[in-house]
Write an enzyme that holds these catalytic residues in place. Sequence first.
Site: not given
Length: 532
Positions: A47, A439
Site C-alpha cells: 500500500k 438454569c
Amino acid sequence: MVESKLSVDYSLYLVTGRDLLPNGKDYLESLEESIQGGVTLVQIREKHADTGEFLQIARASKEICRRYNVPILINDRVDIALAIGADGVHLGQTDMPVDVARKLLPSTAIIGMTCNTVEHVKKAVEDGVDYVGIGPVWATQTKKLTSPVVGVRGLGPLLEALEGTDVKAVSIAGIKSTNALHCLHGAVSIYGRSLDGLAVVSDIVASTDPYNAAKKIAGIVQAFKASPLPCFSTFPPSYASESVKRQVGELLSAVKRFSPLVHQITNTVVTTQSANATIALGASPIMATAPEEMGDLGKVAGSLLVNFGTIQNLDGMLVAGFNYNLKRKPVVFDPVGIGATTYRRTSATTLLNAWQATVIKGNSGELAALANSQEVQAKGVDSVGQGFADPVTFVRNLARKERAIIVLTGITDYVSDGTTVVRLSNGHPYLGEITGSGCMVGTAVATFCAGANLAEEARRSTNADTAGDAKLVRGDMLVAAVGGVLAITVASELAAARADVQGSGTFLPALIDELGALTPEKLATYGKVDVM
C-alpha cells in the site's frame, strides 16, 4: 485452443505485509518459509511502495512462488500484475471495476473481490469474479477497516449468496491459529455452504517462525476439510427412540464414572441449586468468573456453562469460552433473558462471535430473540404467547445457522443438531413454579456434555487414527443435550409423585434427591423420546 484457468487451492491464503515483519526477518525469507509451511496462495499487498519498488518486490516474490507452484496475485494493481505475469489480482470495492480488469488481463487470470455485504457478494458474482474475500471477521491492526466487523455469525448470509455458483470464498481480517477453527466451523450457510479457505496476514507475516505459524493454520484447515460438517454426530433417519434413551443412560453412567469438573459461569440466583444438581448427577461443580482463572480451568474442567442471567463478568465469559474452544471442550450457552435488553442482545452477539458454542439452550422467547424472529416475544426471562407454530423447523434451522446443538425448552422440549430433531415430552408443572429450573437444565446439559467428551477421549486414546481430527468437541453432543434435558424432566416427575412433596417448596429438595437417584433404567423407563 482456449487456455483453461489455473486450479487454485484457497485453503491458506497469505496476504503479505512487509511492515509487519519482526526485526531481523527478511521479507523473501519469510515468504519462502511460509510457503514451505503450507501457504497455498499468495497475494502481494504493497500500500505504501512506489511503482518501481512494488514491481521489484512482486518479481522477487513471483520467483519464490513459482519455485513451489503456488499461485501469486497482486492487490489492486493490474499494471503490476501484467508486468510480472501474475496469476491474477485482488480488487477492493473502490478499485478498478471487474469488467475493466477482465479486458486488460489474460483470460486465464484469477480475479478476487473484497465483499462486506450480501449485496457486494451478489454484485461480485454477477461481475464474474473467481472468489470473494468476505469479512471483516474480526477487527485487525493490519488494515484500517472501512466496513463494520461482520463477525463469524455474519458470514453465513454472505455464503448463502454464493449458493448455486462456482465462486469460492475466503474469510478475511483477524484470522489467527487461535480462531481459525471457530471461523471455519461457524461460517456456514443454512444450506451447508462453507468457506474454501482463510486469508491470513499478521499471524504468519509477523511471526519469527513463519514456517510453523503457517503449518499450524494449514493443519487446522486441512483437518477441517477432511471432516467439514458436523462436529456433532447425527442420528440416521431410522434411529430408534429406545436407542437414544440407551445412549443417554450410558452417558449418565459415564458422568458417574468420570465425575467431571463442570465449570459454570451462571447467574447468582441459582448458583447453589445448580451446584447441588451437578453433584447429584455425579459430577463436580466449580463456579468461577474471573478472567485470570480461565486458562487453568480450561485445562482441567470437562465442560463450560455460560449462563448470563445476571451478566456480571462479560470479560470472564469471553476468555472462558475462548479457552474451552482451544482445548476442544464443550461450551453450553444459556442466553437467559436475551430479549429483555439491548445490552443482553449485544452481549450474546459478542460472545458467539468470540467463541463457538457447542449447545445453545433457551425457551422460545430467548431463542426467538437470538434468531431475530418476531414469532415469539419475551418478557424478562419468560416467553409470551403460544410458542412457535413449527418448532421442529425452527430448531433445525437455528442449529444450522449457529452450527450448534439447539435446545428449545418448554412444555415440550426440542433438541436439534441441524439434521435431526428429537422431541422430549417429560416434565412436571412444578418446574415452572421454582426459580432457576431452566438454569438447572443448562447445568445438566453441561454435565452430560462433559461426560460424553471424557468418554470419547478415553475411547480415542486407544485409537490413534482419530486423534487428529478438526472437531471442536468430541462425543455425541446431541445425545448429551437430550440427556441433560431428560435428567431434569424425568427427575421432576419422580419428585412430584413422592408423598412428601406438597408443593413447590418441598419439590425442589425432592428434585435434587431424584437427580441423585437417577439410573439408566429409570431414564429408559420414563423417558418420552421421539426422533422426528
